[in-house]
Design an enzyme around this catalytic site. Structure first.
Site, mmCIF file in Angstrom:
data_model
loop_
_atom_site.group_PDB
_atom_site.id
_atom_site.type_symbol
_atom_site.label_atom_id
_atom_site.label_comp_id
_atom_site.label_asym_id
_atom_site.label_seq_id
_atom_site.Cartn_x
_atom_site.Cartn_y
_atom_site.Cartn_z
ATOM 1 N N CYS A 191 0.824 -1.212 0.000
ATOM 2 C CA CYS A 191 0.000 0.000 0.000
ATOM 3 C C CYS A 191 0.860 1.265 0.000
ATOM 4 O O CYS A 191 1.991 1.256 0.480
ATOM 5 C CB CYS A 191 -0.862 0.039 1.252
ATOM 6 S SG CYS A 191 -1.859 -1.417 1.500
ATOM 7 N N ARG B 254 5.030 0.245 -6.138
ATOM 8 C CA ARG B 254 5.028 -0.576 -4.925
ATOM 9 C C ARG B 254 4.098 -1.768 -5.042
ATOM 10 O O ARG B 254 4.182 -2.697 -4.241
ATOM 11 C CB ARG B 254 4.594 0.283 -3.720
ATOM 12 C CG ARG B 254 5.610 1.333 -3.345
ATOM 13 C CD ARG B 254 5.005 2.375 -2.428
ATOM 14 N NE ARG B 254 4.691 1.830 -1.124
ATOM 15 C CZ ARG B 254 5.483 1.916 -0.062
ATOM 16 N NH1 ARG B 254 6.652 2.492 -0.174
ATOM 17 N NH2 ARG B 254 5.123 1.420 1.096
ATOM 18 N N TRP C 210 -3.028 -2.644 -1.424
ATOM 19 C CA TRP C 210 -2.599 -3.999 -1.788
ATOM 20 C C TRP C 210 -3.330 -4.909 -0.807
ATOM 21 O O TRP C 210 -3.064 -4.887 0.395
ATOM 22 C CB TRP C 210 -1.086 -4.116 -1.637
ATOM 23 C CG TRP C 210 -0.484 -5.374 -2.153
ATOM 24 C CD1 TRP C 210 -0.175 -5.668 -3.456
ATOM 25 C CD2 TRP C 210 -0.062 -6.517 -1.380
ATOM 26 N NE1 TRP C 210 0.400 -6.911 -3.536
ATOM 27 C CE2 TRP C 210 0.483 -7.458 -2.274
ATOM 28 C CE3 TRP C 210 -0.093 -6.830 -0.029
ATOM 29 C CZ2 TRP C 210 0.983 -8.681 -1.861
ATOM 30 C CZ3 TRP C 210 0.409 -8.056 0.384
ATOM 31 C CH2 TRP C 210 0.938 -8.964 -0.533
ATOM 32 N N ASN D 186 -1.531 1.759 5.912
ATOM 33 C CA ASN D 186 -0.665 0.669 5.427
ATOM 34 C C ASN D 186 -0.361 -0.218 6.621
ATOM 35 O O ASN D 186 -0.110 0.303 7.706
ATOM 36 C CB ASN D 186 0.683 1.199 4.930
ATOM 37 C CG ASN D 186 0.556 2.061 3.714
ATOM 38 O OD1 ASN D 186 -0.522 2.177 3.148
ATOM 39 N ND2 ASN D 186 1.665 2.656 3.312
ATOM 40 N N GLY D 187 -0.300 -1.527 6.415
ATOM 41 C CA GLY D 187 0.036 -2.420 7.520
ATOM 42 C C GLY D 187 -1.135 -3.331 7.849
ATOM 43 O O GLY D 187 -2.089 -3.443 7.067
ATOM 44 N N GLU E 275 18.458 -16.708 -8.463
ATOM 45 C CA GLU E 275 18.037 -15.338 -8.759
ATOM 46 C C GLU E 275 17.503 -15.243 -10.196
ATOM 47 O O GLU E 275 16.501 -14.559 -10.455
ATOM 48 C CB GLU E 275 19.225 -14.383 -8.532
ATOM 49 C CG GLU E 275 18.991 -12.937 -8.876
ATOM 50 C CD GLU E 275 17.831 -12.268 -8.133
ATOM 51 O OE1 GLU E 275 17.308 -12.837 -7.161
ATOM 52 O OE2 GLU E 275 17.435 -11.172 -8.570
ATOM 53 N N LYS F 51 13.724 -14.065 -11.155
ATOM 54 C CA LYS F 51 13.429 -12.981 -12.100
ATOM 55 C C LYS F 51 12.450 -13.469 -13.158
ATOM 56 O O LYS F 51 11.486 -12.796 -13.478
ATOM 57 C CB LYS F 51 14.704 -12.479 -12.811
ATOM 58 C CG LYS F 51 15.666 -11.681 -12.011
ATOM 59 C CD LYS F 51 15.236 -10.264 -11.709
ATOM 60 C CE LYS F 51 14.490 -10.188 -10.422
ATOM 61 N NZ LYS F 51 15.224 -10.174 -9.187
ATOM 62 N N GLU G 257 8.875 -14.051 -11.653
ATOM 63 C CA GLU G 257 8.106 -12.903 -11.158
ATOM 64 C C GLU G 257 7.641 -11.963 -12.257
ATOM 65 O O GLU G 257 6.574 -11.363 -12.131
ATOM 66 C CB GLU G 257 8.816 -12.156 -10.017
ATOM 67 C CG GLU G 257 10.045 -11.386 -10.368
ATOM 68 C CD GLU G 257 10.699 -10.727 -9.151
ATOM 69 O OE1 GLU G 257 10.008 -10.373 -8.190
ATOM 70 O OE2 GLU G 257 11.930 -10.564 -9.180
ATOM 71 N N HIS H 62 19.586 -36.252 -8.953
ATOM 72 C CA HIS H 62 18.877 -36.707 -7.746
ATOM 73 C C HIS H 62 17.385 -36.391 -7.822
ATOM 74 O O HIS H 62 16.698 -36.419 -6.804
ATOM 75 C CB HIS H 62 19.502 -36.070 -6.497
ATOM 76 C CG HIS H 62 20.937 -36.467 -6.305
ATOM 77 N ND1 HIS H 62 21.312 -37.737 -5.929
ATOM 78 C CD2 HIS H 62 22.079 -35.771 -6.501
ATOM 79 C CE1 HIS H 62 22.633 -37.794 -5.868
ATOM 80 N NE2 HIS H 62 23.124 -36.616 -6.220
ATOM 81 N N LYS I 204 6.602 -3.928 -4.178
ATOM 82 C CA LYS I 204 8.030 -3.616 -4.150
ATOM 83 C C LYS I 204 8.597 -3.744 -2.744
ATOM 84 O O LYS I 204 9.648 -4.329 -2.544
ATOM 85 C CB LYS I 204 8.238 -2.185 -4.675
ATOM 86 C CG LYS I 204 9.693 -1.733 -4.691
ATOM 87 C CD LYS I 204 10.494 -2.535 -5.683
ATOM 88 C CE LYS I 204 11.959 -2.203 -5.682
ATOM 89 N NZ LYS I 204 12.747 -3.248 -6.370
HETATM 90 C C1 AGP Z 1 12.845 -9.500 -6.025
HETATM 91 O O1 AGP Z 1 12.870 -9.110 -7.334
HETATM 92 C C2 AGP Z 1 11.789 -8.913 -5.190
HETATM 93 N N1 AGP Z 1 11.637 -7.526 -5.324
HETATM 94 C C3 AGP Z 1 11.812 -9.397 -3.730
HETATM 95 O O2 AGP Z 1 12.186 -10.726 -3.671
HETATM 96 C C4 AGP Z 1 12.702 -8.565 -2.757
HETATM 97 O O3 AGP Z 1 14.046 -8.795 -3.007
HETATM 98 C C5 AGP Z 1 12.321 -8.942 -1.320
HETATM 99 O O4 AGP Z 1 10.967 -8.630 -1.096
HETATM 100 C C6 AGP Z 1 13.178 -8.268 -0.294
HETATM 101 O O5 AGP Z 1 13.089 -6.880 -0.357
HETATM 102 P P1 AGP Z 1 14.155 -5.955 0.347
HETATM 103 O O6 AGP Z 1 15.468 -6.183 -0.333
HETATM 104 O O7 AGP Z 1 13.625 -4.558 0.126
HETATM 105 O O8 AGP Z 1 14.187 -6.334 1.780
#
Ligand code: AGP
Length: 611
Positions: free
Chosen positions: A2, A27, A75, A100-101, A484, A488, A491, A507, A606
């Site tokens: 949010c 975000r 969100w 937010n929260g 990683e 990518k 997501e 395995h 984000k």
């Molecule tokens: C990865 O592309 C994401 N944005 C997500 O995994 C992110 O790295 C994770 O939420 C941690 O965020 P931070 O580095 O702001 O703590």
């Protein structure tokens, strides 16, 4: 997650609030809304499901004139994305709240309010705050006092913005567990969950601290009360990155812009921190020398991409600094009984510095007998930075794309500095240290060379657009890079992707390999290369299509079923940084081909400020 924007200005605020919401789109959210106090003393609200553009359309049809207001991107946590669940939430048509929260005790509070006759319109936890405030504001005191009494009843995390028709010149803000900043204007004041939302109106910010409640009054008056109820002054900080960070420039997406910023931001992360042969330990803080010399073990805690950076660091710290290192995702760490050997340094990694699980892990660690804490973070003034003993900032600048790119490679750069700082105290070989330092200095130029391979990577991406699955392989410090790469791809392109250490293939996952399962491998020139080549043969023998990113000095030649892209030779220590880049570009181009929302992929946020 949010986003909040609020304003008390000497002009109409609708445009300011709407622009703020657009800037917070990165975000991640599913609905948006705005409430403004009109000149006639009315409180009016517009809300819409979907993008901020849908809210903008509503506002075009029916504007919200007025100079005091709050706005929100939601969100969903409690209740599906819908207009009734979108913020702001109102009570009795006279006050509005954005939040937010998560309010953990909302069910108990709701039952109490329903018993007093309040009728709920939404399934959200936030609506209890609106009704509680209505009840409290009818009792004695002003709106600020009413907010403080309500906050005392809330369990959980929040950043809040509140307006009330009875105090038409005021916006109240509060934070506990979710970030909130005050934008300091000229006879105007603003509120936002992120400075980026307000860069069109100010570059001066107050980063509110845990428990702070702030009253913004017309004329730019800012009054802050801390968690103990004392009036406090907080430092005004100037935002250093300029407003350019908030637009895409000549790039189609923020993600592509941020990928191409990597040579510059890696150089910035190194700037002033390298000496002729080593690392300036003071870059980590004045106490770093003492804490590092006592460190016997490292615990690294992070989430998502940042966790992958921590996994790479484990290989580096054990290999080059000889220090035992454990890495764990924060959401697991914070809820288990952790054994902390004497002399353990606690390290968090985070782009945002506000990730709820990572922050909770740091707070948990504080009472657990650690030597001290270090945060490697990208956002100055964030909660993680403020609450850690030592910090090393990654100078990536604001990262807008939800998919983390430049934040990751700058984290790795910072982690190599950390490795060298600890290595120096633990007897790293001088020659090896000097080689790594020289390689770090040359890294931005190598990154530029790899980015120049973009057209070739774009051609490869065509093979993936129709696939439903992909397998990423790597060995040693490149296993986290494979993880990683898979993260990518999944997501932003929504293709199911998994990553394995190549030696694990036989395995289990080898059973998945057929012509429909592309297998992507990072194959730098290191001591595991021959073993990796055997693993790749196992894939080829089962009809798997291979995509190999390899060192130009290594003889992996393309043949039927094996496409190879050669990267410039790099010092083995830094190869994980360089081999990340083609995987970022590959995911980006696949996502563009698939037509997904690259910068704001579905369901993701984000900065994950709730648990
Ligand atoms: C990865 O592309 C994401 N944005 C997500 O995994 C992110 O790295 C994770 O939420 C941690 O965020 P931070 O580095 O702001 O703590």
């Amino acid at each position: 997650m949010c986003g909040i924007v609020g304003a008390v200005a000497g002009r109409n605020v609708q445009g300011i609030l709407l622009e703020g919401l657009k800037r917070l789109e990165y975000r991640g959210y599913d609905s948006a809304g705005m409430a403004v106090l009109g000149e006639s003393g009315s409180l009016d609200r517009r809300r819409a499901v979907g993008k901020v553009a849908a809210l903008a359309e509503r506002l075009e049809q029916m504007a919200l004139p007025g100079s005091v207001g709050i706005a929100h991107t939601r969100w969903a946590t409690h209740g599906k994305p819908s207009e009734e669940n979108a913020h702001p939430h109102q009570s009795a048509g006279r006050l509005a709240v954005v939040h937010n929260g998560i309010i953990e005790n909302f069910e108990t509070l709701k039952a109490d309010l329903q018993a007093s006759g309040y009728v709920f319109e939404s399934q959200t936890d936030t609506e209890v705050i609106a009704h509680l405030l209505d009840r409290e504001s009818q009792a004695q005191g002003d709106l600020m006092a009413a907010v403080q009494r309500v906050l005392a009843r809330l369990d959980g995390a929040y950043a809040l913005g509140v307006v009330h028709a009875a105090e038409p010149d005021v916006v109240i803000g509060a934070r506990k567990g979710s970030p909130l900043v005050v934008g300091v204007g000229i006879e105007e004041a603003f509120l936002a969950s992120d400075p980026l939302a307000l860069l069109q109106v100010t570059d001066r910010f107050i980063y509110l601290q845990e428990g702070d409640v702030v009253r913004l009054t017309r004329g730019g008056v800012i009054e802050i009360v801390d968690a103990e109820g004392r009036s406090v002054e907080r430092e005004i900080q100037t935002f250093e990155h300029g407003d350019g960070a908030a637009n895409k420039g000549n790039y189609r997406h923020f993600m592509l812009k941020e990928i191409h910023e990597q040579p510059a931001v890696i150089a910035q992360t190194l700037e002033g921190r390298l000496t002729d042969r080593g690392v300036l330990v003071k870059s980590f803080g004045v106490e770093a020398e003492a804490l590092f010399s006592q460190a016997r073990q490292i615990h690294i805690i992070a989430c998502g991409t940042s966790y992958h950076a921590g996994m790479v660091a484990r290989y580096w710290l054990e290999r080059y600094a000889g220090i035992p290192t454990q890495v764990e995702v924060a959401s697991e760490y914070r809820y288990r009984r952790v054994v902390v050997p004497e002399g353990t340094l606690f390290v968090t990694l985070s782009q945002s510095g506000e990730t709820a699980d990572t922050l909770a892990a740091l707070r948990f660690a504080k009472g657990s007998g650690y030597l001290g804490s270090l945060a490697i973070c990208n956002v100055p003034g964030s909660s993680l930075v403020r609450e850690s003993d030592l910090t090393l900032m990654t100078h990536a600048g604001p990262e807008i794309g939800v998919a983390s790119t430049k934040a990751f490679t700058t984290q790795l750069t910072a982690l190599m500095l950390f490795t060298l700082a600890l290595g120096r105290q633990r007897g790293i070989d001088d020659g090896q240290q000097a080689d790594i330092v020289a390689a770090l200095r040359g890294l931005p130029a190598l990154v530029t060379r790899v980015l120049a391979l973009d057209p070739e990577i774009e051609r490869l991406s065509v093979d993936f657009a129709e696939k439903h699955h992909a397998l990423f392989l790597g060995r040693g410090a490149h296993f986290p890079i494979a993880l990683e790469g898979a993260l990518k791809l999944k997501e932003i392109s929504y293709i199911h992707a998994e990553a394995y250490p190549a030696g694990e293939l036989k395995h289990g996952p080898l059973a998945l390999v057929d012509s429909e399962m592309p297998v992507i491998s990072v194959a730098p020139n290191d001591e595991l290369l021959d073993k990796l080549k055997s693993n790749l043969q196992e894939v080829r023998a089962r009809g798997g299509e291979l995509y190999v990113f390899g060192d130009e000095q290594v003889a992996i030649e393309p043949e039927e079923g094996i496409k190879v892209l050669h990267l410039p030779h790099v010092d083995e220590a830094l190869a994980p940084i360089l081999y990340t880049l083609p995987l970022q570009l590959l995911s980006y181009h696949v996502a563009v081909l698939k037509g997904t929302d690259v910068d704001q992929p579905r369901n993701l946020a984000k900065s994950v400020t709730v648990e």
